[in-house]
Scaffold this motif. Structure first.
Motif, PDB file in Angstrom:
ATOM      1  N   GLY A   1      20.253  15.025  -6.954  1.00 43.12           N
ATOM      2  CA  GLY A   1      19.235  14.202  -6.285  1.00 43.12           C
ATOM      3  C   GLY A   1      19.568  12.724  -6.369  1.00 43.12           C
ATOM      4  N   ALA A   2      19.976  12.272  -7.525  1.00 38.25           N
ATOM      5  CA  ALA A   2      20.340  10.864  -7.698  1.00 38.25           C
ATOM      6  C   ALA A   2      21.554  10.506  -6.838  1.00 38.25           C
ATOM      7  CB  ALA A   2      20.621  10.562  -9.170  1.00 38.25           C
TER       8      ALA A   2
ATOM      9  N   ILE B   1      22.425  11.926  -3.976  1.00 36.09           N
ATOM     10  CA  ILE B   1      21.972  11.856  -2.582  1.00 36.09           C
ATOM     11  C   ILE B   1      21.255  10.537  -2.331  1.00 36.09           C
ATOM     12  CG2 ILE B   1      20.379  12.861  -0.881  1.00 36.09           C
ATOM     13  CD1 ILE B   1      21.165  15.631  -2.049  1.00 36.09           C
ATOM     14  N   GLN B   2      20.385  10.145  -3.247  1.00 28.69           N
ATOM     15  CA  GLN B   2      19.686   8.861  -3.106  1.00 28.69           C
ATOM     16  C   GLN B   2      20.668   7.702  -3.037  1.00 28.69           C
ATOM     17  OE1 GLN B   2      17.017   8.831  -6.498  1.00 28.69           O
ATOM     18  NE2 GLN B   2      15.267   9.212  -5.158  1.00 28.69           N
ATOM     19  N   LYS B   3      21.687   7.724  -3.863  1.00 35.18           N
ATOM     20  CA  LYS B   3      22.636   6.619  -3.941  1.00 35.18           C
ATOM     21  C   LYS B   3      23.551   6.535  -2.721  1.00 35.18           C
ATOM     22  CE  LYS B   3      26.217   4.615  -6.867  1.00 35.18           C
ATOM     23  NZ  LYS B   3      26.907   4.693  -8.159  1.00 35.18           N
TER      24      LYS B   3
ATOM     25  N   SER C   1      23.383   8.407   0.419  1.00 37.06           N
ATOM     26  CA  SER C   1      22.919   8.656   1.784  1.00 37.06           C
ATOM     27  C   SER C   1      22.515   7.346   2.443  1.00 37.06           C
ATOM     28  CB  SER C   1      21.728   9.617   1.786  1.00 37.06           C
ATOM     29  OG  SER C   1      21.295   9.840   3.111  1.00 37.06           O
ATOM     30  N   LYS C   2      23.117   7.091   3.591  1.00 37.56           N
ATOM     31  CA  LYS C   2      22.830   5.891   4.386  1.00 37.56           C
ATOM     32  C   LYS C   2      22.556   6.328   5.817  1.00 37.56           C
ATOM     33  CE  LYS C   2      24.247   3.318   0.894  1.00 37.56           C
ATOM     34  NZ  LYS C   2      23.368   3.420  -0.217  1.00 37.56           N
TER      35      LYS C   2
ATOM     36  N   ALA D   1      14.006  16.796  -8.218  1.00 38.94           N
ATOM     37  CA  ALA D   1      14.605  15.519  -7.795  1.00 38.94           C
ATOM     38  C   ALA D   1      15.529  15.733  -6.598  1.00 38.94           C
ATOM     39  CB  ALA D   1      15.368  14.886  -8.958  1.00 38.94           C
TER      40      ALA D   1
ATOM     41  N   GLN E   1      13.387  16.395  -3.416  1.00 39.42           N
ATOM     42  CA  GLN E   1      12.761  15.149  -2.980  1.00 39.42           C
ATOM     43  C   GLN E   1      13.793  14.235  -2.318  1.00 39.42           C
ATOM     44  OE1 GLN E   1      10.758  12.904  -6.035  1.00 39.42           O
ATOM     45  NE2 GLN E   1       9.948  11.431  -4.591  1.00 39.42           N
ATOM     46  N   ALA E   2      14.953  14.100  -2.926  1.00 36.50           N
ATOM     47  CA  ALA E   2      16.006  13.249  -2.352  1.00 36.50           C
ATOM     48  C   ALA E   2      16.455  13.791  -1.001  1.00 36.50           C
ATOM     49  CB  ALA E   2      17.189  13.158  -3.314  1.00 36.50           C
TER      50      ALA E   2
ATOM     51  N   GLN F   1      13.990  12.795   1.619  1.00 32.60           N
ATOM     52  CA  GLN F   1      13.932  11.354   1.874  1.00 32.60           C
ATOM     53  C   GLN F   1      15.269  10.743   2.282  1.00 32.60           C
ATOM     54  OE1 GLN F   1      12.313   9.912  -1.826  1.00 32.60           O
ATOM     55  NE2 GLN F   1      10.243  10.570  -1.305  1.00 32.60           N
ATOM     56  N   ALA F   2      16.319  11.532   2.363  1.00 28.20           N
ATOM     57  CA  ALA F   2      17.646  10.995   2.683  1.00 28.20           C
ATOM     58  C   ALA F   2      17.626  10.322   4.051  1.00 28.20           C
ATOM     59  CB  ALA F   2      18.680  12.110   2.659  1.00 28.20           C
TER      60      ALA F   2
END
Length: 182
Positions: free
Chosen positions: A67-68, A70-72, A74-75, A118, A121-122, A125-126
């Motif tokens: 999850g972290a 993907i958050q970091k 994904s653009k 996580a 959720q990521a 929200q990606a």
């Protein structure tokens, strides 16, 4: 932004299909690898996958905190390819050194529920495209051992949750993709 699940059995061609989908977007490519080279056989699998990818790919290795990652990474203007969810799941389920009972209920490690939540959720929200590769492990015989049944059950639950969160789902068998959703 789209989320695509690519599911299939071992050596079905699912990873290759996912790579082709990612490259067809024309966007910058980020490959999130979940495998660990814990033995020679797994190292050979990792090497095989690496050799297929050229310098257009940025490779990120993340075995637990998917999850972290993907958050970091994904653009809005890139595509993430996560390979593979079932390897990540086994990393989580077997992340703690503990003895598993031969019979009875098996408790997941403390990190499992947190990391799974996580990740989901990521994924939701990606901001960019995400392609996820996973194994279909529930179409064979029911495993004999409790640990194997536990893994198959958790993989099935994870795959259902991911498929529900994705706009597209593709089953790959013998290198042939079959659209399931989208």
């Amino acid at each position: 932004m789209t989320r695509t699940l690519v599911i299939g059995g071992a050596r079905s061609g699912k990873s290759m299909h996912a790579e082709v989908l990612a490259m067809a977007t024309g966007k910058p490519l980020v490959y999130i690898a979940t495998a660990q080279a814990s033995d020679a056989e797994m190292q050979a699998r990792i090497t095989h996958h690496r050799e297929r990818r050229d310098d257009r790919w940025q490779t990120v290795e993340e075995t637990l905190a998917l999850g972290a990652a993907i958050q970091k990474y994904s653009k809005p203007d890139n595509v993430l390819l996560v390979d593979c969810l079932t390897v990540w799941l086994s990393n989580l389920l077997f992340s703690e050194d503990k003895e598993f009972p031969e019979i009875g209920i098996i408790d997941a490690p403390a990190c499992f529920t947190e990391q799974r939540a996580a990740f989901l959720q990521a994924l939701a929200q990606a901001p960019g495209d995400v392609i996820l590769v996973t194994n279909e492990v529930g179409q064979g015989i029911v495993p004999q051992g409790a640990i194997s049944r536990w893994f198959v059950d958790e993989a099935g639950r994870l795959n259902q949750a991911v498929a529900a969160a994705c706009e597209r789902a593709v089953l790959v068998v013998a290198g042939l993709p079959l659209t399931l959703k989208g």
